[in-house]
Design an enzyme around this catalytic site. Sequence first.
Site, short mmCIF file in Angstrom:
data_model
loop_
_atom_site.label_atom_id
_atom_site.label_comp_id
_atom_site.label_asym_id
_atom_site.label_seq_id
_atom_site.Cartn_x
_atom_site.Cartn_y
_atom_site.Cartn_z
N LYS A 98 0.65 -0.87 0.15
CA LYS A 98 -0.11 -0.28 -0.03
C LYS A 98 1.20 1.04 -0.17
CE LYS A 98 -4.39 -1.34 2.13
NZ LYS A 98 -4.17 -2.24 1.90
N ASP A 132 -1.68 -2.03 -4.15
CA ASP A 132 -2.91 -2.14 -3.39
C ASP A 132 -3.57 -0.56 -4.29
OD1 ASP A 132 -2.40 -4.87 -2.44
OD2 ASP A 132 -2.97 -3.90 -0.16
N MET A 133 -4.72 -0.28 -4.14
CA MET A 133 -5.74 0.46 -4.62
C MET A 133 -6.53 0.67 -3.36
SD MET A 133 -6.16 3.46 -6.84
CE MET A 133 -5.74 2.60 -7.66
N GLN A 161 -10.54 0.11 -9.27
CA GLN A 161 -11.93 -0.96 -7.98
C GLN A 161 -12.79 -0.73 -9.07
OE1 GLN A 161 -10.51 2.26 -5.22
NE2 GLN A 161 -10.14 0.52 -3.57
N ARG A 182 -4.43 -5.77 -11.26
CA ARG A 182 -5.30 -6.52 -10.72
C ARG A 182 -7.13 -5.48 -10.91
NH1 ARG A 182 -3.72 -6.22 -4.35
NH2 ARG A 182 -2.39 -7.17 -5.10
N GLY A 186 -13.46 -3.33 -4.95
CA GLY A 186 -13.25 -2.42 -3.94
C GLY A 186 -13.80 -2.35 -2.57
N ALA A 187 -13.55 -2.15 -1.87
CA ALA A 187 -13.28 -2.00 -0.51
C ALA A 187 -13.61 -1.16 0.89
CB ALA A 187 -11.91 -2.98 0.26
N THR A 229 -11.23 -11.58 -6.65
CA THR A 229 -12.62 -11.80 -6.58
C THR A 229 -12.89 -13.08 -6.65
OG1 THR A 229 -15.23 -11.44 -7.27
CG2 THR A 229 -14.12 -12.17 -9.01
N HIS A 230 -14.15 -12.57 -5.31
CA HIS A 230 -14.32 -14.64 -4.48
C HIS A 230 -16.08 -14.78 -5.26
CE1 HIS A 230 -12.30 -12.80 -1.51
NE2 HIS A 230 -10.99 -13.70 -1.62
N ARG A 292 -12.69 -6.44 6.20
CA ARG A 292 -12.94 -7.90 5.96
C ARG A 292 -14.31 -8.29 6.51
NH1 ARG A 292 -9.12 -7.37 3.42
NH2 ARG A 292 -11.34 -6.53 1.88
C1 LIG Z 1 -7.06 -10.43 -4.19
C2 LIG Z 1 -7.89 -9.35 -3.44
C3 LIG Z 1 -6.98 -8.23 -3.51
C4 LIG Z 1 -7.83 -7.35 -3.18
N1 LIG Z 1 -6.77 -5.58 -3.10
C5 LIG Z 1 -7.81 -4.52 -2.89
C6 LIG Z 1 -6.75 -3.07 -3.27
O1 LIG Z 1 -6.41 -3.29 -3.74
N2 LIG Z 1 -7.93 -2.40 -3.07
C7 LIG Z 1 -9.77 -2.69 -2.55
O2 LIG Z 1 -10.17 -1.51 -2.39
N3 LIG Z 1 -10.01 -4.26 -2.40
C8 LIG Z 1 -9.34 -4.50 -3.08
N4 LIG Z 1 -9.54 -6.53 -2.11
C9 LIG Z 1 -11.20 -6.79 -1.54
C10 LIG Z 1 -12.09 -6.16 -2.67
O3 LIG Z 1 -12.79 -4.92 -3.01
C11 LIG Z 1 -13.28 -7.01 -2.21
O4 LIG Z 1 -14.46 -6.33 -1.30
C12 LIG Z 1 -13.75 -8.15 -2.18
O5 LIG Z 1 -12.55 -8.83 -3.24
C13 LIG Z 1 -14.87 -8.29 -1.80
O6 LIG Z 1 -15.38 -8.58 -2.86
P1 LIG Z 1 -15.73 -9.94 -4.11
O7 LIG Z 1 -15.66 -9.61 -5.60
O8 LIG Z 1 -14.71 -11.14 -3.60
O9 LIG Z 1 -17.04 -10.34 -4.02
P2 LIG Z 1 -18.62 -9.37 -2.96
O10 LIG Z 1 -19.96 -9.86 -3.73
O11 LIG Z 1 -17.98 -8.97 -1.56
O12 LIG Z 1 -18.58 -11.03 -2.44
C14 LIG Z 1 -18.87 -12.24 -3.71
C15 LIG Z 1 -19.15 -13.17 -2.95
O13 LIG Z 1 -18.31 -13.96 -2.40
C16 LIG Z 1 -17.68 -15.08 -1.16
N5 LIG Z 1 -16.99 -13.22 0.05
C17 LIG Z 1 -16.49 -12.28 -0.46
N6 LIG Z 1 -15.58 -11.52 0.64
C18 LIG Z 1 -16.15 -12.76 1.82
C19 LIG Z 1 -15.62 -12.32 3.01
N7 LIG Z 1 -15.08 -11.24 3.46
N8 LIG Z 1 -15.62 -13.24 3.98
C20 LIG Z 1 -16.89 -14.43 3.25
N9 LIG Z 1 -16.87 -14.97 2.20
C21 LIG Z 1 -16.82 -13.52 1.31
C22 LIG Z 1 -18.72 -14.67 -0.48
O14 LIG Z 1 -19.88 -16.21 -0.62
C23 LIG Z 1 -19.64 -13.41 -1.00
O15 LIG Z 1 -21.56 -13.88 -1.55
C24 LIG Z 1 -9.42 -6.90 -2.94
C25 LIG Z 1 -9.74 -8.68 -2.64
C26 LIG Z 1 -8.86 -10.03 -3.89
C27 LIG Z 1 -9.90 -10.78 -2.98
#
Ligand SMILES: Cc1cc2nc3c(=O)[nH]c(=O)nc-3n(C[C@H](O)[C@H](O)[C@H](O)COP(=O)(O)OP(=O)(O)OC[C@H]3O[C@@H](n4cnc5c(N)ncnc54)[C@H](O)[C@@H]3O)c2cc1C
Length: 310
Positions: A98, A132-133, A161, A182, A186-187, A229-230, A292
Amino acid sequence: MGVMRSVLLAASQSTFLRERAMRTRFVRRATRRFMPGETLEDALAATRVLEGQGLPTILTRLGENLESEADAAAVGDHYVRAQERLRETGLKSEMSVKLTQLGLDLSHATARANLARIAAHAATIGRRVWVDMEGSAYTQATLDLFREVRAGHPNVGVAIQAYLRRTADDLEALVPVGAAIRLVKGAYDEPAAIAFRSKREVDASYVRLAERMLRPDALDAGVFPGFGTHDERIVAHLQRHAQANGVAKERWEFEMLYGIRRELQSKLAAEGHRIRVLVSYGEAWFPWYVRRLAERPANVWFVARSAFAR
Ligand SMILES: Cc1cc2nc3c(=O)[nH]c(=O)nc-3n(C[C@H](O)[C@H](O)[C@H](O)COP(=O)(O)OP(=O)(O)OC[C@H]3O[C@@H](n4cnc5c(N)ncnc54)[C@H](O)[C@@H]3O)c2cc1C
């Protein structure tokens, strides 16, 4: 946006809560679901296990908004030392940093010098460094600084993001740079004037941007897409989209967080996809951990249950 998410994102900024939570044993224990431990060696031990399962990692040391040049230089030293450990152990990890941890609040020049130093060292072990952003106050500075450092260090990549309205334009400007990018949703808690707020809009933006990153002109320019993304629906869509457009699996990767959707991570690796797991470690875990929880308020119940676990 849900009330719980807003409350948690506000809590992530609270010094009062941070100081209390970090002293509370059950909160510390609950973090183990999302981070293997506080030290670099904990992260390396977890990496060894994950690599054995076909899941190389990205490592990041938690910590944001440092206050002195000496602190920022110490973080730079830490990442160089961490990369030395990668050389010694032969582990395939990449580092993710960061810019506020590298001194962006002090001066652009401090953060730039620290990032350039980490990137130069990473090149000696043939690794990428990810930037990271952070919150929207840093978007422009992060992209500017990324470009400056990328000019001399092609092994630097940057996160963008999907929830920010500006990101489509930012991506267009990044494509000719040909960098590793990447894409994440967005968090942080951003206002509607600059960010999409509903899941439907954020997801649609994510898919549009991801498809843009997979277009031939982007790949030919050298863009390496990392999809952080998950979201299973989006993951499945990208698998189908890449296959239908003849984009080979080696040209892009999925990136997921340690401890989240573990079966999906293994399944993608087994299907021959590139996937990296981002492992966080460090003592400054409170704001990160609460973000998280905000992503999935059901995790709050997980924490609450841990309070009663042995
Ligand atoms: C490798 C990586 C790097 C990242 N870097 C950054 C960054 O530099 N800047 C930034 O702003 N954000 C970053 N993030 C966070 C990102 O912005 C999201 O907040 C986060 O990935 C949750 O979004 P999602 O795409 O998984 O989908 P969502 O729509 O939030 O979730 C989809 C599904 O995934 C599962 N899931 C998601 N999050 C969780 C959790 N915390 N616990 C349990 N299950 C979960 C759930 O089943 C959910 O229904 C990063 C994420 C990853 C994976």
